[in-house]
Write a protein that holds these residues in place. Structure first.
Motif, PDB file in Angstrom:
ATOM      1  N   PHE A 189       0.735  -1.127  -0.091  1.00 17.20           N
ATOM      2  CA  PHE A 189      -0.135   0.045  -0.081  1.00 17.20           C
ATOM      3  C   PHE A 189       0.891   1.128   0.121  1.00 17.20           C
ATOM      4  CE2 PHE A 189      -3.472   3.005   1.093  1.00 17.20           C
ATOM      5  CZ  PHE A 189      -4.509   2.442   0.510  1.00 17.20           C
ATOM      6  N   ILE A 190       0.605   2.129  -1.104  1.00 15.89           N
ATOM      7  CA  ILE A 190       1.359   3.438  -1.011  1.00 15.89           C
ATOM      8  C   ILE A 190       0.546   4.756  -0.611  1.00 15.89           C
ATOM      9  CG2 ILE A 190       2.240   5.136  -2.611  1.00 15.89           C
ATOM     10  CD1 ILE A 190       3.409   2.644  -4.399  1.00 15.89           C
ATOM     11  N   TYR A 191       1.008   5.238   0.607  1.00 15.37           N
ATOM     12  CA  TYR A 191       0.667   6.508   0.938  1.00 15.37           C
ATOM     13  C   TYR A 191       1.350   7.635   0.161  1.00 15.37           C
ATOM     14  CZ  TYR A 191      -1.751   3.488   4.390  1.00 15.37           C
ATOM     15  OH  TYR A 191      -2.605   2.426   4.884  1.00 15.37           O
ATOM     16  N   GLN A 192       1.024   8.168  -0.746  1.00 14.53           N
ATOM     17  CA  GLN A 192       1.668   9.218  -1.387  1.00 14.53           C
ATOM     18  C   GLN A 192       1.353  10.620  -1.036  1.00 14.53           C
ATOM     19  OE1 GLN A 192       4.349   8.990  -3.812  1.00 14.53           O
ATOM     20  NE2 GLN A 192       4.372  11.011  -3.249  1.00 14.53           N
ATOM     21  N   ALA A 193       2.149  11.551  -0.549  1.00 12.95           N
ATOM     22  CA  ALA A 193       1.896  12.779  -0.362  1.00 12.95           C
ATOM     23  C   ALA A 193       1.565  13.350  -1.902  1.00 12.95           C
ATOM     24  CB  ALA A 193       3.041  13.436   0.180  1.00 12.95           C
ATOM     25  N   MET A 194       0.452  14.386  -1.813  1.00 12.29           N
ATOM     26  CA  MET A 194      -0.012  14.932  -3.044  1.00 12.29           C
ATOM     27  C   MET A 194       0.973  15.638  -3.991  1.00 12.29           C
ATOM     28  SD  MET A 194      -2.996  13.973  -3.853  1.00 12.29           S
ATOM     29  CE  MET A 194      -3.116  15.114  -5.238  1.00 12.29           C
ATOM     30  N   LEU A 195       0.953  15.128  -5.295  1.00 10.79           N
ATOM     31  CA  LEU A 195       1.948  15.640  -6.185  1.00 10.79           C
ATOM     32  C   LEU A 195       0.788  16.460  -7.340  1.00 10.79           C
ATOM     33  CD1 LEU A 195       4.098  12.679  -6.852  1.00 10.79           C
ATOM     34  CD2 LEU A 195       4.611  14.316  -5.279  1.00 10.79           C
ATOM     35  N   LYS A 196       1.368  17.340  -8.081  1.00 12.47           N
ATOM     36  CA  LYS A 196       0.705  17.721  -9.164  1.00 12.47           C
ATOM     37  C   LYS A 196       0.053  16.820 -10.074  1.00 12.47           C
ATOM     38  CE  LYS A 196       4.063  21.673  -9.964  1.00 12.47           C
ATOM     39  NZ  LYS A 196       5.125  22.107 -11.024  1.00 12.47           N
ATOM     40  N   ALA A 197      -1.236  17.123 -10.434  1.00 12.46           N
ATOM     41  CA  ALA A 197      -2.229  16.083 -10.967  1.00 12.46           C
ATOM     42  C   ALA A 197      -1.622  14.954 -11.820  1.00 12.46           C
ATOM     43  CB  ALA A 197      -3.506  16.788 -11.722  1.00 12.46           C
ATOM     44  N   ASP A 198      -0.765  15.373 -12.865  1.00  7.42           N
ATOM     45  CA  ASP A 198      -0.416  14.375 -13.589  1.00  7.42           C
ATOM     46  C   ASP A 198       0.435  13.308 -13.172  1.00  7.42           C
ATOM     47  OD1 ASP A 198       1.255  16.433 -13.386  1.00  7.42           O
ATOM     48  OD2 ASP A 198       2.164  16.400 -15.534  1.00  7.42           O
ATOM     49  N   VAL A 235       3.321  -4.603   3.166  1.00  7.92           N
ATOM     50  CA  VAL A 235       4.277  -3.503   3.421  1.00  7.92           C
ATOM     51  C   VAL A 235       3.601  -2.232   2.891  1.00  7.92           C
ATOM     52  CG1 VAL A 235       6.405  -2.312   2.377  1.00  7.92           C
ATOM     53  CG2 VAL A 235       6.437  -4.677   2.783  1.00  7.92           C
ATOM     54  N   SER A 236       3.642  -1.183   4.074  1.00 10.02           N
ATOM     55  CA  SER A 236       3.330   0.133   3.645  1.00 10.02           C
ATOM     56  C   SER A 236       4.367   1.204   3.461  1.00 10.02           C
ATOM     57  CB  SER A 236       2.220   0.607   4.772  1.00 10.02           C
ATOM     58  OG  SER A 236       1.063  -0.398   5.356  1.00 10.02           O
ATOM     59  N   LEU A 237       4.265   2.032   2.364  1.00  9.36           N
ATOM     60  CA  LEU A 237       5.219   3.073   2.173  1.00  9.36           C
ATOM     61  C   LEU A 237       4.561   4.479   2.244  1.00  9.36           C
ATOM     62  CD1 LEU A 237       6.930   1.390  -1.152  1.00  9.36           C
ATOM     63  CD2 LEU A 237       7.727   1.261   1.373  1.00  9.36           C
ATOM     64  N   LEU A 238       5.338   5.266   2.895  1.00 14.79           N
ATOM     65  CA  LEU A 238       4.876   6.846   2.965  1.00 14.79           C
ATOM     66  C   LEU A 238       5.981   7.491   2.393  1.00 14.79           C
ATOM     67  CD1 LEU A 238       2.990   8.571   4.271  1.00 14.79           C
ATOM     68  CD2 LEU A 238       4.199   8.519   6.293  1.00 14.79           C
ATOM     69  N   LEU A 239       5.403   8.093   0.947  1.00  6.39           N
ATOM     70  CA  LEU A 239       6.393   8.976   0.273  1.00  6.39           C
ATOM     71  C   LEU A 239       5.946  10.319   0.035  1.00  6.39           C
ATOM     72  CD1 LEU A 239       5.609   6.046  -1.463  1.00  6.39           C
ATOM     73  CD2 LEU A 239       7.898   6.701  -2.168  1.00  6.39           C
ATOM     74  N   GLY A 240       7.060  11.197  -0.052  1.00  7.38           N
ATOM     75  CA  GLY A 240       6.656  12.544   0.370  1.00  7.38           C
ATOM     76  C   GLY A 240       6.567  13.287  -1.113  1.00  7.38           C
ATOM     77  N   PRO A 241       6.121  14.675  -1.089  1.00 12.39           N
ATOM     78  CA  PRO A 241       5.616  15.360  -2.108  1.00 12.39           C
ATOM     79  C   PRO A 241       7.097  15.802  -2.831  1.00 12.39           C
ATOM     80  CG  PRO A 241       5.843  16.709  -0.313  1.00 12.39           C
ATOM     81  CD  PRO A 241       5.800  15.286   0.174  1.00 12.39           C
ATOM     82  N   GLU A 242       7.000  16.845  -3.920  1.00 13.92           N
ATOM     83  CA  GLU A 242       8.012  17.137  -4.593  1.00 13.92           C
ATOM     84  C   GLU A 242       9.003  17.918  -3.609  1.00 13.92           C
ATOM     85  OE1 GLU A 242       5.116  17.774  -5.580  1.00 13.92           O
ATOM     86  OE2 GLU A 242       4.805  17.369  -7.900  1.00 13.92           O
ATOM     87  N   GLY A 243       8.865  18.461  -2.646  1.00 10.41           N
ATOM     88  CA  GLY A 243      10.046  19.057  -1.655  1.00 10.41           C
ATOM     89  C   GLY A 243      10.063  17.917  -0.439  1.00 10.41           C
ATOM     90  N   GLY A 244       9.801  16.955  -0.650  1.00  6.82           N
ATOM     91  CA  GLY A 244      10.134  16.063   0.565  1.00  6.82           C
ATOM     92  C   GLY A 244       9.284  16.240   1.680  1.00  6.82           C
ATOM     93  N   PHE A 245       9.503  15.327   2.625  1.00 10.83           N
ATOM     94  CA  PHE A 245       9.095  15.660   4.055  1.00 10.83           C
ATOM     95  C   PHE A 245       9.883  16.555   4.730  1.00 10.83           C
ATOM     96  CE2 PHE A 245       7.354  11.100   3.411  1.00 10.83           C
ATOM     97  CZ  PHE A 245       6.134  11.714   3.429  1.00 10.83           C
TER      98      PHE A 245
END
Length: 241
Positions: free
Chosen positions: A79-88, A191-201
């Motif tokens: 499961f991926i928990y992805q911090a929001m990025l630009k739409a595309d 496995v759960s992954l928490l990933l940051g946005p363009e600028g990171g956490f």
């Protein structure tokens, strides 16, 4: 054989099935005809070869021929928990992550995300569900990945199953590599992954995540774009299963 998910339809071998929800695709896009066969999926991991019986502009009917198991799902749930990025970029992760074998996704609103109001994110869910379904059909999966959230930062810290890993580039020289973090872990363990946005956490977010039980891991010494990191991480995790 063309594949279609019909999640709200009961599929039984030998029984008729209403194909009207996909009639346009069958007739206009694919130019199929009565007698042709398609593969229907109910989202449970089963597939149902089906023969088209009738097909016109307004409706379509078929007959389910048999039931088969689908063997394309990874053994390890991811499961991926992805911090929001630009739409595309976020949609690219949804599409390619589904093709790779990710079990589910959830958008996260963190300190540095571009899209912040949860309601604005939630309005995108119908489009994202379509992307997930089409990618699952194209990649011959037996299930459509789950879409949860959106979660704000405090809420996401309590989410996740199995091994919970925070990918944090700022600590890449001191943190364990992703492959090392999974060494010795049963290949069936989620496995759960928490990933940051363009600028990171932010450093504060990384500290809060670790305090909540997330373990910091890295993808190596180089800085990857957020969307690249998500797919590299997913590939490495699923390769270990």
């Amino acid at each position: 054989m063309h594949r279609f998910f019909l999640l709200q339809t009961t599929l039984d071998p030998g029984a008729p099935v209403d194909l009207t929800p996909i009639a346009h695709q069958l007739r206009t896009v694919l130019r199929l005809e009565p007698g042709d066969q398609i593969l229907l999926l109910d989202g449970s991991g089963a597939a149902f070869p089906t023969q088209i019986q009738s097909l016109d502009r307004s409706q379509a009917w078929g007959r389910v021929l048999s039931r088969e198991a689908v063997h394309t799902e990874p053994r390890r749930p991811l499961f991926i928990y992805q911090a929001m990025l630009k739409a595309d970029k976020f949609e690219w992760i949804l599409q390619k992550g589904t093709e790779i074998g990710v079990s589910g996704f959830a958008p996260v609103i963190s300190q540095r995300t571009v899209v912040r109001p949860a309601e604005k994110v939630r309005r995108k869910f119908p489009r994202w569900q379509t992307i997930l379904r089409e990618a699952a059909e194209q990649s011959e999966r037996g299930v459509i990945p789950r879409l949860d959230g959106p979660y704000d930062w405090p809420a996401v810290l309590g989410q996740g199953e199995g091994v919970r890993l925070l990918l944090y580039a700022a600590e890449r020289e001191r943190s364990v590599g992703l492959v090392q973090a999974l060494a010795g872990i049963d290949p069936l363990t989620p496995v759960s992954l928490l990933l940051g946005p363009e600028g990171g956490f932010s450093p504060e977010e990384a500290e809060e995540a670790q305090a909540a039980g997330w373990r910091v891991a890295s993808l190596g010494p180089r800085i990857l774009r957020a969307e690249t990191a998500a797919l590299v991480a997913a590939t490495l995790v699923l390769h270990q299963s």
